[in-house]
Design an enzyme around this catalytic site. Structure first.
Site, PDB file in Angstrom:
ATOM      1  CB  SER A 272       7.000  -5.352 -11.094  1.00 46.15           C
ATOM      2  OG  SER A 272       6.138  -5.493  -9.998  1.00 46.15           O
ATOM      3  NE  ARG A 273       2.562 -10.593 -15.204  1.00 47.25           N
ATOM      4  CZ  ARG A 273       3.556 -11.178 -15.875  1.00 47.25           C
ATOM      5  NH1 ARG A 273       4.054 -10.593 -16.938  1.00 47.25           N
ATOM      6  NH2 ARG A 273       4.027 -12.333 -15.506  1.00 47.25           N
ATOM      7  CB  VAL A 274       0.636  -6.432  -8.802  1.00 41.17           C
ATOM      8  CG1 VAL A 274      -0.267  -7.269  -9.661  1.00 41.17           C
ATOM      9  CG2 VAL A 274       1.615  -7.296  -8.039  1.00 41.17           C
TER      10      VAL A 274
END
Ligand SMILES: Nc1ncnc2c1ncn2[C@@H]1O[C@H](COP(=O)(O)OP(=O)(O)O)[C@@H](O)[C@H]1O
Ligand SMILES: [Mg+2]
Length: 504
Positions: A364-366
């Site tokens: 999950s990048r954010v």
């Protein structure tokens, strides 16, 4: 006499009432060919792309291609009996759908027509299905979590409100289950949901709707359905319609979660339309603008700044892979469009590790920014140590003799894995997850036989449940908060008693 004449005119005016006598023009053309899901028409003059056209007075169709001598249409209704020579009439309207809170609890098709046998949808407005994404200046960072209720996701792959997180994996690996569990977990969390079923069998749709209904989730969820047997034009329109419905609520300041289940079938319907309309095929026979199709859809997911109402639209698109091939065309497209992916692995599924989320291939990048601070204490280095455990386990299978510390790492890892297991649709609250992970990472479970863990887990939850004060603070606690010591104390008492039970 003069008076009488005037009252006569007034009488005529009154009789006409608000009859609209402005002249109208209609551009009427002709259908020149009908195919599987598409049609060609001519004589439609200045017709625009995306405009709705009525064929033979009953079949709606969407303008897809405009050529010098004809237009290509995607059919939206059953077109039995439609043939060349039938009338084609411009509507001068783009495809739009009813929007508003009245759709909550309803099951509708991509044109907003009810499918649940209920009355007409009560909607304050109609919005086009294709809308521009909010401008960058209106967007705020992701800062609040979407709690999925699934420990492995909330702890290691956290999703934030306004994020786009892809769920992908082979067929029958629990993708829909992850998505539906997330919707079920939004009960009482001030987040409205949209479940958009794209190209599925009617039995799957019916069982998803039934799951939502039985768990009380239809009170805050709307369902948009285009089934596999529907016209490809309807399947094509479905995710866009669902997004407009969600967007309206986002602009009212609400948090909305949209599940697109699934976009593989959406891509296939679009490919079918494109091939029938004779657009040049590209990689895997998809048309060249398939990336643009999905990026403009998912670009509409965002978190708005407070000046713009502070609402958010979280997108959970689902993609089905074939034989675990993540580098096929559509999966790679979607992986690059979204802010991360949850990969469900069929091997884990077969081993009964459910939900079958593959931590190593998920990211999950954010969402980390939006995660409750309490998770940092218990899940901070869990991701790394868990991946190391998985590698070690694969290696240890070769029957190598293990030294004491390796054996301990393995035993510990197995308990972490056990802690991540959840039954179908089972949701854990954030404090339950944090306290469970605390028990695992602090090594409390290491001496307990793996097969006893489910029961121990249940008893632990029951013991901690009455400690509301403690549980409430857990998710918000910083790493040096006193609450961790208190939890440690509770755990020591609990496991001392457990140990006493097991070895009398
Ligand atoms: N956490 C779980 N526990 C037990 N069974 C599960 C779980 N998740 C999924 N399943 C089972 O796996 C099957 C396939 O799940 P589904 O979500 O429909 O797969 P997909 O959407 O990936 O095709 C379901 O019929 C369900 O019984
Ligand atoms: Mg599914």
């Amino acid at each position: 006499m003069q008076d009488a004449l005037e009252t006569g005119t007034q009488a005529v005016d009154r009789a006409l009432g608000d009859y609209d006598y402005a002249p109208t023009t209609e551009e009427v053309g002709r259908v020149i060919a009908v195919g599987e899901g598409i049609a060609w028409a001519e004589g439609l003059g200045a017709v625009g792309s995306g405009e709705l056209v009525k064929l033979a007075g009953r079949v709606s169709a969407l303008v897809m291609d405009i050529l010098p001598d004809k237009v290509g249409l995607a059919l939206l209704d059953d077109a039995t009996g439609l043939s060349a020579g039938d009338e084609a009439v411009r509507t001068e309207r783009v495809l739009d759908v009813p929007v508003g809170a009245g759709l909550v609890g309803r099951v509708v098709d991509p044109l907003g027509r009810p499918l649940d046998g209920g009355g007409p949808v009560d909607a304050p407005a109609r919005w086009p299905v294709e809308r521009d994404a909010p401008p960058i200046m209106h967007r705020a960072p992701v800062e609040r979590p979407v709690e999925t209720g699934i420990t492995v996701i909330d702890a290691l792959i956290p999703v934030g409100r306004g994020q786009r997180e892809l769920i992908l994996g082979d067929r029958q690996t629990g993708k829909t289950d992850v998505a539906l569990t997330t919707i079920l977990n939004q009960q009482g969390k001030d987040c409205l949901c949209v479940y958009c079923a794209v190209g599925q069998r009617s039995s799957s749709v019916a069982s998803a709707v039934e799951t939502l209904r039985q768990n009380g989730a239809l009170e805050y969820t709307m369902v948009v359905v285009a089934e596999g047997g529907d016209q490809p034009g309807m399947i094509y329109a479905a995710p866009f319609a669902a997004t407009s419905m969600a967007e309206y609520l986002m602009h009212e300041g609400r948090d909305v979660l949209v599940v697109y289940d699934d976009l593989t079938r959406h891509a296939v319907a679009y490919r079918q339309l494109s091939l029938l309309l004779r657009r040049p095929p590209g990689r895997e026979a998809f048309p060249g603008d398939i990336f643009y199709l999905h990026s403009r859809l998912l670009e509409r997911a965002t978190h708005l700044r407070d000046e713009h109402g502070g609402g958010s639209l979280t997108a959970l698109p689902v993609i089905e892979t074939e034989a675990q091939n993540l580098s096929a065309y559509i999966p790679t497209n979607l992986i690059s469009i979204t802010d991360g992916q949850i990969y469900v692995n069929p091997d884990l599924f077969r081993k009964g590790q459910l939900p079958a989320v593959d931590v190593g291939k998920s990211v999950s990048r954010v969402g980390g920014r939006a995660q409750h601070p309490g998770y940092r204490k218990v899940a901070g280095d869990l991701r790394l140590s868990y991946s190391q455990f998985q590698e070690l386990e694969a290696f240890a299978r070769f029957g190598t003799r293990l030294d004491e510390s390796t054996r301990k790492t393995l035993e510990h890892g197995r308990r972490v894995r056990e802690a991540f297991k959840q039954r179908r649709y089972e949701r854990l609250s954030a404090p339950e997850q944090v306290s469970l992970l605390f028990a695992v990472t602090s090594g409390f479970l290491d001496t307990i036989p793996v097969e006893n863990l489910p029961d121990v887990r249940k008893r632990l939850t029951q013991t901690l449940e009455p400690r509301e004060d403690l549980m409430e603070q857990l998710t918000q606690a910083g790493p040096d908060d006193g609450v961790w010591e208190e939890l440690q104390g509770e755990m020591e008492r609990f496991f001392a008693a457990e140990g006493g039970d097991d070895n009398p």
